[in-house]
Design a protein around this motif. Structure first.
Motif, PDB file in Angstrom:
ATOM      1  N   LEU A 361       0.829  -1.206   0.000  1.00  0.00           N
ATOM      2  CA  LEU A 361       0.000   0.000   0.000  1.00  0.00           C
ATOM      3  C   LEU A 361       0.863   1.255   0.000  1.00  0.00           C
ATOM      4  O   LEU A 361       0.642   2.186  -0.793  1.00  0.00           O
ATOM      5  CB  LEU A 361      -0.925   0.000   1.222  1.00  0.00           C
ATOM      6  N   THR A 362       1.854   1.274   0.887  1.00  0.00           N
ATOM      7  CA  THR A 362       2.713   2.449   0.992  1.00  0.00           C
ATOM      8  C   THR A 362       3.554   2.639  -0.259  1.00  0.00           C
ATOM      9  O   THR A 362       3.837   3.770  -0.669  1.00  0.00           O
ATOM     10  CB  THR A 362       3.621   2.329   2.233  1.00  0.00           C
ATOM     11  N   ALA A 363       3.934   1.537  -0.892  1.00  0.00           N
ATOM     12  CA  ALA A 363       4.672   1.633  -2.153  1.00  0.00           C
ATOM     13  C   ALA A 363       3.814   2.308  -3.221  1.00  0.00           C
ATOM     14  O   ALA A 363       4.314   3.134  -4.006  1.00  0.00           O
ATOM     15  CB  ALA A 363       5.113   0.249  -2.608  1.00  0.00           C
ATOM     16  N   VAL A 364       2.536   1.974  -3.259  1.00  0.00           N
ATOM     17  CA  VAL A 364       1.629   2.612  -4.227  1.00  0.00           C
ATOM     18  C   VAL A 364       1.501   4.103  -3.914  1.00  0.00           C
ATOM     19  O   VAL A 364       1.574   4.948  -4.820  1.00  0.00           O
ATOM     20  CB  VAL A 364       0.244   1.932  -4.219  1.00  0.00           C
ATOM     21  N   ILE A 365       1.320   4.442  -2.653  1.00  0.00           N
ATOM     22  CA  ILE A 365       1.185   5.849  -2.255  1.00  0.00           C
ATOM     23  C   ILE A 365       2.436   6.626  -2.663  1.00  0.00           C
ATOM     24  O   ILE A 365       2.352   7.725  -3.231  1.00  0.00           O
ATOM     25  CB  ILE A 365       0.951   5.952  -0.734  1.00  0.00           C
ATOM     26  N   ARG A 366       3.594   6.049  -2.384  1.00  0.00           N
ATOM     27  CA  ARG A 366       4.857   6.709  -2.745  1.00  0.00           C
ATOM     28  C   ARG A 366       4.963   6.887  -4.258  1.00  0.00           C
ATOM     29  O   ARG A 366       5.359   7.950  -4.743  1.00  0.00           O
ATOM     30  CB  ARG A 366       6.036   5.871  -2.228  1.00  0.00           C
ATOM     31  N   ALA A 367       4.598   5.839  -5.001  1.00  0.00           N
ATOM     32  CA  ALA A 367       4.701   5.897  -6.461  1.00  0.00           C
ATOM     33  C   ALA A 367       3.832   7.004  -7.036  1.00  0.00           C
ATOM     34  O   ALA A 367       4.265   7.760  -7.927  1.00  0.00           O
ATOM     35  CB  ALA A 367       4.310   4.551  -7.064  1.00  0.00           C
ATOM     36  N   ILE A 368       2.612   7.128  -6.542  1.00  0.00           N
ATOM     37  CA  ILE A 368       1.696   8.141  -7.076  1.00  0.00           C
ATOM     38  C   ILE A 368       2.154   9.532  -6.677  1.00  0.00           C
ATOM     39  O   ILE A 368       2.086  10.474  -7.473  1.00  0.00           O
ATOM     40  CB  ILE A 368       0.252   7.884  -6.594  1.00  0.00           C
ATOM     41  N   ASP A 369       2.659   9.678  -5.457  1.00  0.00           N
ATOM     42  CA  ASP A 369       3.119  10.988  -5.015  1.00  0.00           C
ATOM     43  C   ASP A 369       4.306  11.466  -5.848  1.00  0.00           C
ATOM     44  O   ASP A 369       4.363  12.632  -6.269  1.00  0.00           O
ATOM     45  CB  ASP A 369       3.514  10.934  -3.535  1.00  0.00           C
ATOM     46  N   LEU A 370       5.260  10.579  -6.102  1.00  0.00           N
ATOM     47  CA  LEU A 370       6.454  10.960  -6.841  1.00  0.00           C
ATOM     48  C   LEU A 370       6.199  11.120  -8.336  1.00  0.00           C
ATOM     49  O   LEU A 370       6.955  11.815  -9.019  1.00  0.00           O
ATOM     50  CB  LEU A 370       7.564   9.924  -6.624  1.00  0.00           C
ATOM     51  N   ASN A 371       5.143  10.470  -8.836  1.00  0.00           N
ATOM     52  CA  ASN A 371       4.941  10.430 -10.287  1.00  0.00           C
ATOM     53  C   ASN A 371       3.527  10.799 -10.700  1.00  0.00           C
ATOM     54  O   ASN A 371       3.035  10.343 -11.732  1.00  0.00           O
ATOM     55  CB  ASN A 371       5.273   9.029 -10.809  1.00  0.00           C
ATOM     56  N   ALA A 372       2.884  11.648  -9.923  1.00  0.00           N
ATOM     57  CA  ALA A 372       1.518  12.063 -10.263  1.00  0.00           C
ATOM     58  C   ALA A 372       1.471  12.721 -11.634  1.00  0.00           C
ATOM     59  O   ALA A 372       0.499  12.559 -12.392  1.00  0.00           O
ATOM     60  CB  ALA A 372       0.984  13.020  -9.202  1.00  0.00           C
ATOM     61  N   ASP A 373       2.531  13.442 -11.977  1.00  0.00           N
ATOM     62  CA  ASP A 373       2.559  14.102 -13.283  1.00  0.00           C
ATOM     63  C   ASP A 373       2.627  13.089 -14.421  1.00  0.00           C
ATOM     64  O   ASP A 373       1.975  13.254 -15.460  1.00  0.00           O
ATOM     65  CB  ASP A 373       3.726  15.083 -13.362  1.00  0.00           C
ATOM     66  N   LEU A 374       3.389  11.993 -14.242  1.00  0.00           N
ATOM     67  CA  LEU A 374       3.463  10.962 -15.274  1.00  0.00           C
ATOM     68  C   LEU A 374       2.126  10.247 -15.429  1.00  0.00           C
ATOM     69  O   LEU A 374       1.702   9.935 -16.548  1.00  0.00           O
ATOM     70  CB  LEU A 374       4.553   9.942 -14.938  1.00  0.00           C
ATOM     71  N   LEU A 375       1.469   9.978 -14.304  1.00  0.00           N
ATOM     72  CA  LEU A 375       0.176   9.302 -14.364  1.00  0.00           C
ATOM     73  C   LEU A 375      -0.851  10.190 -15.056  1.00  0.00           C
ATOM     74  O   LEU A 375      -1.665   9.712 -15.857  1.00  0.00           O
ATOM     75  CB  LEU A 375      -0.278   8.930 -12.947  1.00  0.00           C
ATOM     76  N   ARG A 376      -0.809  11.481 -14.763  1.00  0.00           N
ATOM     77  CA  ARG A 376      -1.698  12.424 -15.450  1.00  0.00           C
ATOM     78  C   ARG A 376      -1.408  12.439 -16.951  1.00  0.00           C
ATOM     79  O   ARG A 376      -2.320  12.443 -17.778  1.00  0.00           O
ATOM     80  CB  ARG A 376      -1.512  13.826 -14.855  1.00  0.00           C
TER      81      ARG A 376
END
Length: 710
Positions: A361-376
């Motif tokens: 879960l925390t790995a997912v949270i970290r991934a989205i926080d660091l790469n929210a721009d890429l996901l967008r």
């Protein structure tokens, strides 16, 4: 949709036109079947003898379904699918025609690659490309009223070996996230019997149906997939009476036929219902591994389109086909599961003690926080720009919804040791005849772009017309990096020998650090509110409002290094995708602008001028009769003003569309800042005329006709 993320293949009861499961077992020798399964599960190469046996069996099976041709079915960077059909035909040494499919033909093909988008990887005069059989995705027979074709899912690469498709990077990203997830399982000692971790996926598909006769009379829908003009109907979705309402009989017939076709193709559809907007519906499958699910999503869109014609409908998959009512999305339900069937994002009962789940879960949270721009950036398109940020879809700000229970555990982790898990309890409904039902530990948030929904994450910002392969490639890659980070930290802090107590202490410390650092990405409130936009800015979260804002993120060094590190995309392959996405945005808006001005000149302006002529004649005749005409004159004057406004707006659109810039990124910014606003003003002028023009002069089907005639 609430399917469980412990995925299983579609039942063979549905697999009538799919070469998988019992079909393969029955038609292949045991040793060949096992070799093929090893290829599918472990990536083991097939030798030529095995390939020939599989090809012969596949051909014989396809012939029983009426297939006369085969094709390598692939997904180029156009965002759709592609296929080149070859007959099961060869000439033997005696000159006789024989039906044949060889192992070499099964494994690889060589379609012309010159006219597919390549983003500069290939020049148009360089034509050679290769398709490579993806044995992890079942072959299928696609039937039409005129015949049937064996479709073999394949990757598509250039002569240089670089990916020209959406499948190849997806497969690489699936491998990357599996490798890193396996490291975490080994740390916890839960990898026994597990050979890989699967990214799993279930995609809800929203769509509109309109009568085909309206489609044929609307050039904007024919060419652009959406209405470029059209005044709002008096009734839209205000009464919420369409949502989950009784499905019209003709639509039920369409849905039933769609499901039958999809079942035959092995697509495990489960849910159907009316969506919020009038004329809008949804179909949803159960979960599968991400690669097969992505293929099945493309098939679902194909079947929706083709079956709609049989019922006199046209199926609109565009993200915003009608202004003023909700658009359509494709909710991307993603999880991770072992090949033994364990869902790694299932929190279980005492979640605060489930350290392995909390690491994932925390790995997912970290991934989205660091790469929210890429996901967008992964869901950026001209079509999705109409939908994101409206009060109908998640905003362009990426955040995570966890719900009360998990958010409470994060708070406990930040303070130290988590000691409890909130329970949902039971709902008592107040009537003895109604059952007591269990309540979940947290509510749902339909405004969040990335929401935890019990045992999976729902990425709700994916566009309805979009291939899910690219968003999931990005999602898998950023989470692979985050799991890599977590595993590396744990391995370094634990050392070679550790007991359960040390493991718990080290894990808890790492979780605490991660939560404190990345908690800002979690937001459980109303994502539509202006207050959240202001709060997100304070938190430093990126807000990439449009496609020209989002796509350049993929050109950054951070993105290049990330995709290269996990062998998902080379910098050259990534840049190619940036170039293709930018060019598609520019081209789509140019087509829309030209279509809009053509419709305004050929339909709206003539109708308005005819009405002006009729009104002017009426004013003149009335005045000649000595009757006061003040009201009619005001009406005529108002109409002339509206026509002048439309004429000026048409010119503005044409001038903005004619602008050219050799730099595609700068041209996209021009389109965003100049052409799109000009088109909006032209539409507003046209819609104001539609509201006053007599119906007998208005030549285009209206919103009332298209949305409410079934």
């Amino acid at each position: 949709m609430e399917p469980h993320a412990t995925q299983h293949p579609a039942s063979d009861i549905f697999a009538k036109a799919v070469f998988s499961g019992e079909t393969m077992r029955k038609r292949l020798p045991e040793n060949v079947y096992r070799a093929l399964q090893k290829t599918a599960r472990e990536g083991k190469p097939l030798d030529s003898a095995v390939a020939n046996t599989v090809a012969e069996a596949m051909k014989e099976w396809a012939l029983t379904h009426g297939a006369t041709h085969f094709c390598h079915w692939f997904q180029p960077l156009t965002g759709s699918t592609a296929e080149k059909h070859d007959a099961f035909l060869e000439v033997d040494e005696s000159g006789n025609a024989i039906e044949k499919l060889s192992g070499d033909q099964l494994i690889a093909g060589e379609p012309d690659a010159s006219s597919f988008p390549s983003g500069g990887i290939r020049d148009t005069y360089e034509a050679r490309g290769y398709t490579a059989w993806d044995a992890t995705s079942p072959a299928f027979v696609l039937k039409t009223r005129y015949g049937a074709t064996l479709c073999i899912p394949t990757a598509f690469v250039s002569w240089t070996g670089e990916a020209l498709d959406k499948k190849t990077p997806l497969l690489r990203s699936i491998q990357a996230v599996s490798e890193q997830a396996m490291r975490v399982l080994r740390i916890f000692g839960t990898d026994r019997g597990v050979s890989r971790v699967q990214a799993t996926l279930g995609c809800e598909q929203e769509y509109f149906l309109i009568d085909r006769k309206h489609f044929e009379r609307r050039e904007d829908i024919r060419l652009c997939g959406r209405t470029l003009l059209g005044a709002f109907a008096p009734k839209g979705q205000q009464l919420h009476d369409h949502y989950f309402g009784a499905i019209p009989e003709r639509v039920v017939g369409f849905m039933t036929q769609v499901e039958r076709r999809l079942f035959e193709l092995g697509v495990p559809v489960r849910t159907r219902h009316n969506e919020v907007a009038p004329g809008q519906y949804e179909i949803a499958p159960t979960f599968e591994n991400a690669n097969v699910a992505a293929d099945h999503q493309m098939l679902t869109m194909h079947v929706l389109k083709s079956v709609a014609e049989q019922f006199g409908f046209y199926c609109l998959l565009h993200e915003k086909p009608f202004a003023g009512i909700n658009g359509s999305g494709k909710h991307n339900n993603w999880s991770l599961a072992t090949d033994t069937g364990v869902n790694l994002l299932n929190p279980r009962d005492e979640t605060h003690t489930n350290m392995q789940f909390l690491v994932f879960l925390t790995a997912v949270i970290r991934a989205i926080d660091l790469n929210a721009d890429l996901l967008r950036a992964s869901i950026a398109s001209a079509a999705n720009d109409h939908r994101l940020g409206a009060n109908e879809a998640p905003p362009a700000i990426i955040s995570i919804y966890l719900g009360e229970m998990l958010s409470d555990i994060l708070d406990q982790l930040a303070r130290g040791t988590p000691r409890s898990t909130k329970k949902g309890g039971t709902l008592h409904l107040g009537a003895h005849t109604l059952p007591q039902i269990p309540r979940h530990s947290g509510d749902r948030n339909r405004t969040s772009p990335f929401a935890f929904t019990g045992n999976k994450f729902e990425f709700r910002a994916v566009g309805s017309s979009q291939s899910v392969a690219w968003p999931n490639t990005v999602l898998n890659t950023i989470i692979a990096e985050s799991l890599d980070f977590m595993a590396t930290q744990l391995e370094a802090r634990l050392g070679r020998k550790y007991n359960e107590k040390k493991l718990e202490q080290v894990v808890r410390k790492l979780l605490q650090e991660s939560v404190k650092k990345h908690r800002r990405i979690v937001f459980d409130g109303d994502n539509y509110s202006r207050a959240w936009h202001a709060e997100a800015e304070k938190r430093g979260l990126p807000h990439l409002r449009t496609t020209p804002d989002a796509i350049p993120v993929l050109n950054q060094k951070k993105a290049q290094q990330l995709f290269a590190k996990y062998d998902v995309l080379t910098p050259r392959e990534l840049k190619a995708r940036v170039d293709v996405l930018t060019e598609q945005y520019n081209t789509i808006l140019a087509i829309e602008a030209r279509t809009l001005t053509a419709m305004l000149r050929q339909h709206v302006m003539p109708a308005a001028v005819r009405y002006q002529s009729e009104l002017a004649q009426a004013v003149s005749a009335t005045k000649s009769a000595g009757v006061p005409v003040a009201h009619a004159q005001r009406q005529l004057s108002d109409l002339v003003g509206r026509i002048e406004e439309l004429s000026a707006a048409i010119g503005e659109v044409e001038r903005a569309e004619a602008h050219s810039d050799a730099d595609a990124e700068k041209h996209a910014q021009w389109i965003r800042d100049r052409l799109v606003p000009a088109m909006q003003r032209a539409r507003a002028a046209s819609d104001s005329l539609e509201l006053v023009c007599p119906a007998d002069l208005w030549t285009l089907p209206t919103y009332s006709e298209m949305l409410f005639i079934r």
